[in-house]
Scaffold this motif. Structure first.
Motif, PDB file in Angstrom:
ATOM      1  N   GLU A   1     -19.423   9.004   7.845  1.00  9.27           N
ATOM      2  CA  GLU A   1     -18.197   8.804   7.066  1.00  9.27           C
ATOM      3  C   GLU A   1     -17.089   8.236   7.940  1.00  9.27           C
ATOM      4  N   PHE A   2     -17.015   8.785   9.198  1.00  6.35           N
ATOM      5  CA  PHE A   2     -16.002   8.237  10.104  1.00  6.35           C
ATOM      6  C   PHE A   2     -16.260   6.760  10.375  1.00  6.35           C
ATOM      7  N   ALA A   3     -17.549   6.461  10.599  1.00  4.28           N
ATOM      8  CA  ALA A   3     -17.886   5.049  10.825  1.00  4.28           C
ATOM      9  C   ALA A   3     -17.599   4.221   9.578  1.00  4.28           C
ATOM     10  N   ALA A   4     -17.944   4.842   8.418  1.00  3.31           N
ATOM     11  CA  ALA A   4     -17.704   4.119   7.160  1.00  3.31           C
ATOM     12  C   ALA A   4     -16.215   3.931   6.909  1.00  3.31           C
ATOM     13  N   LEU A   5     -15.450   4.994   7.265  1.00  9.35           N
ATOM     14  CA  LEU A   5     -14.002   4.870   7.078  1.00  9.35           C
ATOM     15  C   LEU A   5     -13.434   3.774   7.955  1.00  9.35           C
ATOM     16  N   ASP A   6     -13.966   3.706   9.182  1.00  7.05           N
ATOM     17  CA  ASP A   6     -13.514   2.635  10.063  1.00  7.05           C
ATOM     18  C   ASP A   6     -13.892   1.275   9.490  1.00  7.05           C
ATOM     19  N   ASP A   7     -15.162   1.218   9.024  1.00  5.63           N
ATOM     20  CA  ASP A   7     -15.586  -0.040   8.385  1.00  5.63           C
ATOM     21  C   ASP A   7     -14.756  -0.322   7.134  1.00  5.63           C
ATOM     22  N   GLU A   8     -14.496   0.762   6.369  1.00  5.18           N
ATOM     23  CA  GLU A   8     -13.733   0.586   5.124  1.00  5.18           C
ATOM     24  C   GLU A   8     -12.318   0.111   5.412  1.00  5.18           C
ATOM     25  N   ALA A   9     -11.743   0.659   6.501  1.00 12.01           N
ATOM     26  CA  ALA A   9     -10.397   0.218   6.863  1.00 12.01           C
ATOM     27  C   ALA A   9     -10.390  -1.265   7.192  1.00 12.01           C
ATOM     28  N   GLU A  10     -11.452  -1.684   7.924  1.00  7.08           N
ATOM     29  CA  GLU A  10     -11.543  -3.102   8.250  1.00  7.08           C
ATOM     30  C   GLU A  10     -11.724  -3.937   6.985  1.00  7.08           C
ATOM     31  N   VAL A  11     -12.601  -3.413   6.100  1.00  6.25           N
ATOM     32  CA  VAL A  11     -12.818  -4.124   4.833  1.00  6.25           C
ATOM     33  C   VAL A  11     -11.532  -4.165   4.014  1.00  6.25           C
ATOM     34  N   MET A  12     -10.799  -3.037   3.982  1.00  2.00           N
ATOM     35  CA  MET A  12      -9.557  -2.990   3.215  1.00  2.00           C
ATOM     36  C   MET A  12      -8.535  -3.978   3.763  1.00  2.00           C
ATOM     37  N   ARG A  13      -8.520  -4.116   5.095  1.00  5.77           N
ATOM     38  CA  ARG A  13      -7.601  -5.103   5.676  1.00  5.77           C
ATOM     39  C   ARG A  13      -7.980  -6.510   5.224  1.00  5.77           C
ATOM     40  N   THR A  14      -9.305  -6.755   5.228  1.00  4.85           N
ATOM     41  CA  THR A  14      -9.760  -8.077   4.773  1.00  4.85           C
ATOM     42  C   THR A  14      -9.426  -8.296   3.301  1.00  4.85           C
ATOM     43  N   VAL A  15      -9.716  -7.245   2.503  1.00 11.76           N
ATOM     44  CA  VAL A  15      -9.435  -7.350   1.064  1.00 11.76           C
ATOM     45  C   VAL A  15      -7.943  -7.515   0.817  1.00 11.76           C
ATOM     46  N   ALA A  16      -7.137  -6.731   1.541  1.00  6.66           N
ATOM     47  CA  ALA A  16      -5.685  -6.831   1.369  1.00  6.66           C
ATOM     48  C   ALA A  16      -5.204  -8.234   1.697  1.00  6.66           C
ATOM     49  N   HIS A  17      -5.766  -8.795   2.775  1.00  3.51           N
ATOM     50  CA  HIS A  17      -5.367 -10.155   3.144  1.00  3.51           C
ATOM     51  C   HIS A  17      -5.738 -11.143   2.041  1.00  3.51           C
ATOM     52  N   GLN A  18      -6.969 -10.994   1.507  1.00  2.00           N
ATOM     53  CA  GLN A  18      -7.399 -11.922   0.460  1.00  2.00           C
ATOM     54  C   GLN A  18      -6.572 -11.761  -0.807  1.00  2.00           C
ATOM     55  N   ILE A  19      -6.263 -10.495  -1.136  1.00  2.00           N
ATOM     56  CA  ILE A  19      -5.508 -10.255  -2.372  1.00  2.00           C
ATOM     57  C   ILE A  19      -4.061 -10.698  -2.226  1.00  2.00           C
ATOM     58  N   LEU A  20      -3.463 -10.305  -1.084  1.00  2.00           N
ATOM     59  CA  LEU A  20      -2.042 -10.579  -0.910  1.00  2.00           C
ATOM     60  C   LEU A  20      -1.762 -12.021  -0.535  1.00  2.00           C
ATOM     61  N   SER A  21      -2.780 -12.734  -0.042  1.00  2.00           N
ATOM     62  CA  SER A  21      -2.545 -14.127   0.349  1.00  2.00           C
ATOM     63  C   SER A  21      -2.439 -15.043  -0.865  1.00  2.00           C
ATOM     64  N   ALA A  22      -2.992 -14.604  -1.990  1.00  2.00           N
ATOM     65  CA  ALA A  22      -2.893 -15.424  -3.207  1.00  2.00           C
ATOM     66  C   ALA A  22      -1.473 -15.345  -3.751  1.00  2.00           C
ATOM     67  N   GLN A  23      -0.963 -16.472  -4.212  1.00  2.00           N
ATOM     68  CA  GLN A  23       0.401 -16.521  -4.744  1.00  2.00           C
ATOM     69  C   GLN A  23       0.410 -16.610  -6.261  1.00  2.00           C
TER      70      GLN A  23
END
Length: 744
Positions: free
Chosen positions: A141-163
């Motif tokens: 879970e810790f590893a997944a959370l770390d992976d999830e945090a990385e994924v969330m950063r990627t997702v946040a970038h993709q979502i927030l980069s759209a105008q």
């Protein structure tokens, strides 16, 4: 997943020998409890190895609601027996132990009392394996959370980069669908008191992408109503959601759903929802992920809306700038053209042809100005063939457009047509064909040209009204004015081009029933005045048998000067005037009176009196309207103080006296003798010592000069009375001459 290498290392670290005598390997198992395997699978395999083949065991692990074998002799788990074991029931109770999510089951060949003796040890093994599983799960879970945090950063970038808002919603649905391990994802946005699906992915039915929900409807409606996360494990059986969309859920094969609110500044702006088609439960981890994505979505949606609003504002400002620039160009062109057209009006020259030439030259188009009757008044260029244009503009009914119209000519060119309207009357239309300018400029130019033509019509109308008013006053001055006013009126008529030469008759009419018609039709005073003006305009337009010289209306009176001497033509004029009255209103009744013919304008007041007398006779007797035909009736209708004796006498005797004086004749004597002989031509001829044919010739000559038919009793009586009155006046004159001899 468990690592096979780590499992192999665990077995090498605990090399236990199998129990040959079939007893529990208590010491080995206790030593095993002191170790820390990497995974639950490693721990389970170590337990099975420690028991050996003499006491076969199987280790089971539960995930969600299903049991599966981790290690041992049995490869398949009996779900029913294991579920019963959790409740301390079923056939596995004597030979198994279960703690948490782990169960250790001993082979049925092992005696139950042996299992019962070591049940505590079996339970400890279950705890040890379960703790190992939890430790491994925590590590994962810790590893997944770390992976999830990385994924969330990627997702946040993709979502927030759209105008763009639509792109934001598309990115959001795709990323949410992937991260939530779901089959369908949708974003609802609030529109008033309703949620509408704005973006959807993974759906099979088109109605899913068109969903609309109110508060309390479906899962999203439940979130809309409560403002909280909604988790549904069995969509078709859950009692907390409404049944509004069950048929759609069956079509989509929906099994579970999870929805989170989208909230900005405490206000719900939408709902993020996912669905799964497989049997599974959304975990707390799934909820946290969806809530985190919902928070990102809220920010992205708000940013997207702000971006859309900003972009819309920029576009609106840009469109406004373009529109203002276009309007400025249009205004400049329009102002230049309007200045040229106004100069045409002020020049008071040939307006229509000048307008056509100016507009056609300025816009590079063909121009035609058409009258209300369909006649072409002006064209540009002069060679412009308007035959097809009239058909295109007037159409089958032959009616010109009554408002600004854009048409397509037969040759494919554009026609702009604008009516020429002044004082609520249409006088024609202005047509522009082709041209090199924009549509707006062509429309404005066509309207300006029509406006100039309308101003010209109003100018002409005002001039005509002023002239008509002046002529009205002249007529009444000639009829009722003082001597000075009549003299001035005669001078003004000459200046205004009105000819009063020759014989004229005064026509006097009274509109008898305008008030009754107005009451019957429900007219206002203005409508009744319009009827009077229509009668006046109709009389002015009458050209049969001759056009009236002057015409005026005062109240219900209509007075006119008609350049007519002959009685028959006077009667024809009255017939035409009655037709005009019937055209103005079928129930309108006008009574007429016509004076005798007068050649001297100074006698118009007397003629006006004659017309009134004739009118009075017409009202009393019905048909007689000409003063000439009244006979002795006019003596009865005239004033008692001053009967028209001289006029009555002159009409009969003056033509005869003039003839006798000029031709040395004896027509007056012949007429007297004819009456003295009781209208016998034979006796009269004998008394005059002439041949009967001579007498007949003289009587025919008298008829021509006086318009009296002596074969008619009324004409004989009129002529006889005129002769007798002549004798009386001559006798009175002789007496006056003796009583009052001339002075000197």
């Amino acid at each position: 997943m468990d690592d096979p290498k780590s499992s192999h290392r665990s077995r090498e670290a605990t090399p236990f020998s199998p129990i040959l005598n079939g007893e529990f390997p208590v010491e080995q198992l206790r030593d095993l409890l002191a170790t820390l395997p990497d995974t639950a699978t490693d721990a389970a395999e170590a337990v099975v190895t420690a028991f050996g083949s003499s006491i076969p065991v199987t280790v089971f692990h539960r995930h969600d609601l299903d049991w599966s074998a981790l290690a041992g002799t049995e490869s398949h788990a009996d779900q029913t027996q294991l579920t019963a074991l959790e409740c301390a029931a079923g056939p596995l109770v004597p030979r198994a132990a279960t703690v948490g999510n782990v169960a250790v089951v001993v082979d049925p060949a092992v005696p139950d009392d042996m299992v019962a003796t070591h049940r505590t040890l079996l339970a400890q093994l279950c705890v040890w394996i379960d703790l190992t599983a939890q430790a491994h799960a925590s590590t994962e879970e810790f590893a997944a959370l770390d992976d999830e945090a990385e994924v969330m950063r990627t997702v946040a970038h993709q979502i927030l980069s759209a105008q763009d808002l639509d792109q934001v919603l598309l990115n959001l649905t795709n990323q949410t669908l992937r991260m939530s391990e779901s089959d369908i994802c949708g974003v609802f946005l609030r529109e008033g008191e309703e949620l509408r699906m704005r973006s959807c992915a993974g759906h099979r039915v088109i109605d899913t992408a068109r969903l609309r929900m109110k508060k309390g409807q479906g899962v999203a409606g439940l979130v809309f109503e409560t403002g909280k996360v909604a988790r549904i494990d069995s969509y078709l059986q859950d009692a907390t959601i409404s049944k509004d969309f069950m048929s759609l859920a069956e079509q989509e094969a929906t099994r579970s759903a999870l929805a989170a609110p989208l909230v900005v500044h405490g206000d719900l702006i939408g709902v993020l929802e996912v669905w799964r088609r497989r049997y599974s439960s959304f975990t707390d981890r799934d909820v946290r992920r969806l809530v985190a994505l919902a928070d990102l979505a809220t920010i992205a949606i708000e940013n997207g809306r702000l971006y859309d609003a900003q972009r819309a504002t920029v576009e609106e400002l840009d469109n406004t700038r373009i529109s203002l620039e276009r309007q400025l160009r249009l205004l400049n062109r329009s102002s230049t053209l309007q200045h040229s057209l106004i100069e045409i009006v002020l020049a008071n020259s040939a307006v229509t042809s000048s307008v056509a030439r100016t507009v056609g030259t300025e816009l590079g188009c063909e121009v035609a100005i058409i009258s209300a009757t369909g006649e072409v008044e002006a064209t540009f260029p002069r060679t412009f063939d308007t035959a097809d244009l009239l058909d295109d503009v007037a159409g089958r009914n032959g009616v010109l457009p009554q408002r600004a119209t854009k048409l397509v000519a037969r040759d494919g060119r554009t026609i702009w047509a604008h009516p020429v309207i002044a004082a609520e009357n249409q006088y024609g239309a202005v047509c522009l064909v082709g041209g090199n300018e924009d549509t707006e400029i062509m429309e404005v130019a066509c309207g300006q040209a029509a406006m100039v033509c309308s101003l010209t019509q109003l100018q002409q109308r005002a001039a005509s009204a002023a002239r008509a008013e002046a002529l009205d006053q002249l007529l009444w001055d000639l009829m009722e004015g003082t001597a000075e006013q009549r003299s001035a009126a005669r001078s003004r008529t000459h200046q205004m081009g009105i000819r009063l030469r020759g014989f004229h008759r005064v026509v006097y009419g009274v509109l008898e029933n305008t008030d009754n018609i107005a009451a019957q039709e429900g007219w206002t005073t203005s409508a009744a005045d319009t009827l009077r003006r229509n009668v006046l305009n109709g009389a002015r337009g009458c050209t049969t048998p001759a056009q009236l010289t002057l015409t005026s209306v005062r109240g219900n009176w209509i007075v006119a000067l008609a350049p007519i001497k002959d009685r028959e033509r006077a009667r024809t004029l009255l017939d035409e005037l009655n037709k005009i009255a019937a055209q103005c209103h079928p129930d309108l009744r006008i009574t007429w009176g016509v004076s005798s013919a007068r050649s001297d304008p100074a006698e118009y007041p007397a003629a006006f009196g004659e017309a009134k007398t004739a009118h009075a006779a017409s009202r009393r007797l019905g048909t007689v309207s000409l003063y000439d035909e009244l006979g002795i009736v006019r003596l009865l209708l005239g004033s008692s103080d001053n009967p028209d004796l001289q006029g009555f006498i002159k009409e009969v005797t003056e033509p005869l006296l003039q003839y006798d004086q000029q031709s040395d004749g004896s027509l007056l004597k012949t007429l007297r003798t004819f009456f003295d002989a009781n209208c016998s031509q034979k006796d009269a001829a004998e008394r005059l010592f002439v041949h009967p044919k001579t007498l007949a010739y003289r009587l025919e000559l008298i008829r021509k000069l006086t318009n009296l038919d002596l074969s008619q009793h009324s004409d004989r009586m009129r002529a006889d009375l005129a002769l007798r009155l002549l004798q009386v006046t001559e006798a009175v004159s002789d007496i006056d001459g003796q009583s009052h001899p001339p002075s000197g």
